[in-house]
Structure formats: C-alpha cells, structure tokens
Design an enzyme around this catalytic site. Structure first.
Site, short mmCIF file in Angstrom:
data_model
loop_
_atom_site.label_atom_id
_atom_site.label_comp_id
_atom_site.label_asym_id
_atom_site.label_seq_id
_atom_site.Cartn_x
_atom_site.Cartn_y
_atom_site.Cartn_z
N HIS A 23 -38.52 27.17 -14.23
CA HIS A 23 -39.23 28.32 -14.01
C HIS A 23 -38.23 29.31 -14.17
CE1 HIS A 23 -43.35 26.18 -13.69
NE2 HIS A 23 -43.57 27.49 -13.56
N ARG A 37 -49.45 34.94 -12.88
CA ARG A 37 -49.12 33.15 -11.95
C ARG A 37 -48.38 34.17 -10.27
NH1 ARG A 37 -45.54 33.38 -16.62
NH2 ARG A 37 -45.26 30.58 -17.25
N ARG A 49 -54.34 33.41 -11.47
CA ARG A 49 -54.39 32.17 -11.10
C ARG A 49 -53.83 31.11 -9.58
NH1 ARG A 49 -49.68 28.39 -13.91
NH2 ARG A 49 -48.12 28.76 -13.18
N GLU A 64 -53.17 21.08 -18.37
CA GLU A 64 -51.63 20.87 -19.03
C GLU A 64 -51.10 19.81 -18.59
OE1 GLU A 64 -49.62 24.01 -16.09
OE2 GLU A 64 -51.08 24.08 -14.70
N ASN A 68 -46.24 24.17 -21.43
CA ASN A 68 -44.97 23.70 -20.32
C ASN A 68 -44.78 22.89 -19.52
OD1 ASN A 68 -44.42 26.35 -21.63
ND2 ASN A 68 -44.70 27.87 -19.65
N ASP A 69 -45.74 22.72 -19.13
CA ASP A 69 -46.02 21.20 -18.54
C ASP A 69 -47.04 20.53 -19.62
OD1 ASP A 69 -45.29 20.95 -15.85
OD2 ASP A 69 -47.04 22.81 -15.33
N ARG A 106 -39.13 19.92 -18.09
CA ARG A 106 -38.70 20.68 -18.68
C ARG A 106 -38.26 21.38 -18.18
NH1 ARG A 106 -44.08 24.03 -16.24
NH2 ARG A 106 -43.42 26.01 -16.84
N CYS A 131 -52.00 29.77 -22.48
CA CYS A 131 -50.95 30.95 -21.85
C CYS A 131 -49.15 30.35 -21.67
CB CYS A 131 -51.58 30.82 -20.54
SG CYS A 131 -51.44 30.06 -19.10
C1 PEP Z 1 -47.84 26.30 -18.17
O1 PEP Z 1 -46.98 24.96 -17.51
O2 PEP Z 1 -47.20 26.68 -19.60
C2 PEP Z 1 -48.26 27.09 -17.06
C3 PEP Z 1 -48.56 28.37 -18.39
O3 PEP Z 1 -47.71 27.13 -16.31
P1 PEP Z 1 -46.38 27.40 -15.57
O4 PEP Z 1 -45.30 27.23 -16.40
O5 PEP Z 1 -46.18 28.00 -14.61
O6 PEP Z 1 -46.63 25.67 -14.95
MG MG Z 2 -47.71 24.88 -15.58
#
Ligand code: PEP
Ligand code: MG
Length: 590
Positions: free
Chosen positions: A193, A300, A336, A434, A457-458, A468, A505
């Site tokens: 993040h 977010r 979200r 995710e 990402n998740d 990650r 996303c």
């Molecule tokens: C993801 O997990 O791909 C996502 C878009 O959410 P975040 O990166 O905020 O966990």
């Molecule tokens: Mg995520």
C-alpha cells in the site's frame, strides 16, 4: 558515482535530492546501573527529556495541523498525554530509584506497557500501541542522544528523498509534500500500500531496496528513479544531468499521452473497452477526472481513516464522496467500503494480529463493527444523490457477507428516511473478487451482486501464498501464473453466464502486458491508476482483441508464469508492430 542500489520501481518520476534518513525504530538500550549518589541526576535527566519530547511533539503537532488539518494532528495530543501519565512516570522513577539508568528504566516500563496494550481485549486500548511505540522511540532518542529523525520534520523546499525501512500509510499521509520529493524503502513491493499511496500522491518511489537504510548515513545526495527502481548514491554532475534529460523526456511523453486522454478506448478490431480510474484520496479526484477515465472503478476509502486518531464522521465522509462524484459528473463511481487491516492500519495498529492478511480485515471488520460500517453506508447513500455511486465490498469469501452488508445498507437507508435526510437507497452493490474462494465460487455470489471487481493484488497474494508486501518474495509474485489466469477466466465466465459485469481494479490492469492478458481473457472493464489511463488506452487502440484472445488461450494452457509472459509478449509485440514507440516498457508498471 559512488554506487547504485536497485529496488522495485513503485511510482514513476526522477528526483535528485538530499537523503532524509528516517530510522523510526525502538533503539537498543544498554543495561546501565547508576550509583545511589547519581539517582537524583538520572531523575532530572528523565524530567528534562520528557519536557523536550513534549516540546517537540507540540511543534510537530502544529506543523501537521497546518499541513494536514486538525484531525490528523490529534494523534500528537494522544502522545502528549502519554508523557503526562503520572502513573507511568512514577513507575519509571521507581526503577531509577532502584539504580537503573533513566533510559533503561523508561525502556522497561514502555515495553511492559506496550505488551499489555497489545493483548488488551478492548480494541480502543489496542489501538494505542502505535502511539506508545512512537513515544517510546522519541524519548529514548533524546535520552540516548541519537539524531533527531522526526518523520514529519523536514524543512519545506528541501526536495528530500525520504529513505526508511518501511513506511506505514499513517506516516505517508503525514508527510509534508513541500519537503519530501520522493520515497525509498527497504521493504515493500509494487502492490504494497505504500507503493499504491505513493503513486496516488504522485510521489516518485522505489521500494524493496532491502539495505538502503543500513548503507546510507543521511549525508548523501541521491538520484531516485521511480520508473526503473534505481537509487544512485552521490552521483557526479554529469550523471545528474543525464537523469535530468531523461526526466525531461518522460515529461514530454506524459504530455503526449495527455493528448490521448480524450480518445475512445476501442481495439483495432472494433471492441469498446471501458477504462476507469482508481482514486485513493478525495483530493485526487479532480486530477483523475482529467485523465480520460470513464468514471472511477475503485475508490479506496480506508485512506480517509489511516493516519488518524479517530474515524471520520458521516458528514466528513459524505463531503469526501460527493467531491469525487462531482468531479466525475454522470459517470459511474465505484466506492469500496473500508478495507482496513492487512497493511492498511489506522493509527495504533488496530488490532495486533499474528496474520493480519488472514485476519480481521475489510468486510469482516465492517460487519463486526456496525457503528463504523453504518456511518460509512449512510454517507454513501447520501452522496448517491449527487451521482452514479456503486458500492463495492472488499475481501468477500461468502455470500453471507454480501447479504449482511445488504441488510446494513437497508438499515442505513431506513435511518436516513427516519431522519428526513436526502439519500438514494437503490445503489448497485458489487463484490471484490480477491480470494480464490470468491473466484472459484463466483456463481454463488452472482445472484446477490450487480458487478464483480477483481482485485488482483490480493487474488495473486492469496492464490500463490505470496505476501504482496514482502520484498524478498517479489520475484515470486507472478500474476501470470496459470492458477491466477484460470481464476480470472472463471470469474469472466460466470459474469457472462449470469449477466454480471466484471471489472479488474488490481495493479495488473495498470501494466500494459497484463492488461493485454486480461482483455484476452475476456475482461472488458479495467480500472487503473490515473497516470495509467492513457498508457492503457494507447495499448487498447493498438491491439486486436482476437489476437489477445488467442494469446490468452495459449497462456492459460502453459505451466509457468514465464512461459505465459513469453507468449503474451510475443503476441503484443506483433500486434503493435507498426508503432514501435508502444513497445517501450510493456512489462513495466505505469
Ligand atoms: C486488490 O487487492 O487488487 C485491490 C484492488 O485492493 P487493495 O490493493 O486495496 O487491497
Ligand atoms: Mg485488495
């Protein structure tokens, strides 16, 4: 040049500036015994240090209040109150009376206090651990005569490159943008993040440098290149000039891309794609709206919370959501609900868990904290009067969570109706896909949602069991692994069968080659960082969907991510043959 260190490119841009080394860690404290005769002096040393720390905290608080507002500054009042806690100070003094040096006495009491708070059953108490840690570091720094590494205290106009082990989102939002021009961290990856936030703040960043804080003294000048992940230490004037020339070229490319913003994302074989923007902070909205995005695919909201001592109330949230909606006119804005937890923690760590990514985060926390969640939902329904809001639920693993959230949305609407507050109750509800659970069992969710948004990402993290944010595992974080591609294909198939829209996303969508793979798998909506909108548009307009589909089919059948990458790269290169400028950086992040 003295030397170069390489990390992971996290946010593009080139900065030449002095290093601001931030070692914000509890230092080792030697065990030191003092003679009886010296006890009064130790007590005086403690009192002096407390006064100096309080003075410093007041300065920092005022500075943060001026740059970020009273809400962000409130945490420093909490920290001041810790230094005024008579019970705590009496405990330290008692240990000094038993002949311990002031720093050791303070260290012992703070360690005990932090442990007790971390184990406490009440989340409000557990939340305070981070403040205790900050006070612990600050006072020990003074008592041990260490350099003052205050995270938010850099001279305005310094244009400094902040180098630190890891930067929590709470520190990131406190950074003075007029003082810090770029960020470099030992830890982190492209999808942690800190990297996401740096990109949305437009701060060039390199993460995953591993040993940068150990190698630097804080006296150096560096070039940070956020596009290639390079940190060049004490460069020569010629090197600086070379980088400045590259920075100028990058700016020209950006300007050229900007001209593309207004064009339609239609593939060479005539398929219309939707490209929306990810927005992480309300302040970004107006800029993101000029990127050429057709609305927001992911806002977010947790960054409204992170770095603060208290949750934003309904009115404050309503204003933040409304700002984004108004910037995007009639276009859809997917907001979200809080995805707090994992590596996105508000001040204080909330709560401390052994496995935060598998813990009490996102929808789990929201459903268990109805007050927090209802406040957010009321603000969203109120904002929905001003535009096309769609609500997105993070980290869904079961339809029960969707139904629980739906019941709370109905409750929030009933509350607003009873209060006579204007709102819109029929807001579309979507689920983030995710987790492998949500992808494999997407059919079990389809009935209850209007859209899916795949958070790669998740999804990659949970599918491959690769953290990650762990720089040591960055090479193993391979979104083109066949397991990930098959899960995405599964969601697309369910979406088609059941008439549920599917968007992506996660960061995959922002990277040209990966976006090509996603479109080939059948995804028709991408949500990307504002800077990536034109880049991805350019790829979309240059490619043929039929070829992408063929390449993705083949990529689905190979055994490894590198084979899949080779297939997709070869196909995309061929597709873009008449536009060589498109070939640059196909596998880099935008
Ligand atoms: C993801 O997990 O791909 C996502 C878009 O959410 P975040 O990166 O905020 O966990
Ligand atoms: Mg995520």
């Amino acid at each position: 040049m003295e030397r170069q260190v390489r990390g992971i490119p996290a946010s593009p841009g080139i900065v030449v500036g002095p290093v601001h080394l931030l070692r914000w860690e509890v230092p080792d404290v030697p065990h030191r015994i003092v003679a009886d005769a010296d006890v009064p002096e130790e007590l005086a040393r403690l009192r002096n240090a407390i006064e100096r720390a309080k003075e410093r905290l007041r300065q920092v608080r005022d500075r943060v209040e001026a740059s970020a507002g009273a809400e962000e500054a409130a945490i420093f009042d909490v920290q001041l109150s810790i230094l005024e806690d008579v019970v705590l100070i009496a405990e330290v003094e008692q240990l000094i009376h038993q002949n311990l040096a002031a720093e050791k006495a303070f260290d012992i009491v703070m360690l005990e206090r932090r442990q007790a708070f971390a184990r406490h059953h009440a989340p409000m108490i557990r939340e305070r651990v981070g403040d205790l840690t900050d006070v612990h570091i600050r006072l020990l720094g003074i008592l041990l005569g260490l350099p003052d590494h205050d995270p938010v205290d850099v001279r305005k106009g310094a244009g400094a490159v902040l180098v630190t082990h890891d930067l929590t989102p709470s520190l990131t939002v406190q950074l003075d943008r007029e003082a810090i021009a770029a960020i470099a961290t030992d830890a982190g990856t492209r999808t942690s993040h800190v990297a996401i936030l740096a990109r949305s703040l437009g701060l060039p960043a390199v993460v995953g440098l591993r040993h940068a804080t150990a190698e630097l003294t804080g006296q150096e000048r560096v070039i940070l290149d956020g596009s290639t992940g390079l940190l060049a230490i004490n460069p020569t004037d010629e090197e600086v000039e070379r980088y400045r020339a590259r920075a100028r070229r990058e700016a020209e490319t950006e300007a050229e891309l900007h001209r593309l913003a207004g064009l339609e994302p239609v593939t060479a074989d005539g398929v219309r794609i939707i490209i929306r923007a990810n927005v992480d902070l309300p302040e970004e909205a107006e800029h993101a709206a000029t990127s050429g995005a057709e609305g927001v695919g992911l806002m977010r909201t947790e960054f409204l919370v992170i770095g603060r001592a208290s949750m934003p109330d309904e009115d404050e949230q309503y204003r933040a959501y409304r700002r984004v909606l108004e910037a995007f006119g009639d276009s859809p804005v997917v907001i979200r609900t809080y995805d707090i937890g994992g590596d996105k923690l508000p001040i204080g760590g909330y709560p401390t868990e052994a496995n935060p990514f598998l813990g009490w985060r996102a929808i789990r926390m929201c459903l268990d904290e109805p007050e927090v969640f209802s406040t957010q939902l009321r603000a969203l329904l109120r904002a929905a009067v001003h535009g096309d809001v769609r609500i997105l639920l993070p980290l869904i693993v079961t339809v029960d969570e969707v139904r629980g959230a739906r019941a709370m949305i109905d409750g929030a609407a009933a509350d607003l109706r009873a209060r006579g507050v204007p709102h819109r109750a029929n807001v579309p509800l979507g689920a983030m896909v995710e987790t492998p659970a949500a992808a494999v069992a997407a059919d079990t969710l389809a009935e209850d949602v209007s859209f899916f948004s795949i958070g790669t990402n998740d999804l990659v993290q949970y599918t491959l069991a690769v953290d990650r944010g762990n720089a040591n595992l960055a090479a193993r974080f391979t979104p083109l692994h066949p397991a990930v591609l098959r899960l995405i294909r599964r969601v697309v198939d369910v979406g088609e069968e059941r008439g549920v829209e599917v968007a992506v996303c996660g960061e995959m969508a922002s990277q040209p080659l990966m976006a090509y793979a996603l479109l080939g798998l059948g995804v028709r909506q991408l949500s990307v960082g504002p800077r990536a909108v034109s880049h991805i548009k350019r790829i979309v307009r240059g490619m043929s969907l039929a070829q992408a589909h063929d390449a993705a089919e083949r990529a689905l059948r190979v055994a490894t991510a590198s084979e899949a990458e080779a297939i997709l790269l070869e196909s995309l290169r061929r597709a873009l043959h008449d536009a060589p400028y498109l070939l640059e950086g196909l596998t880099e992040s935008v």
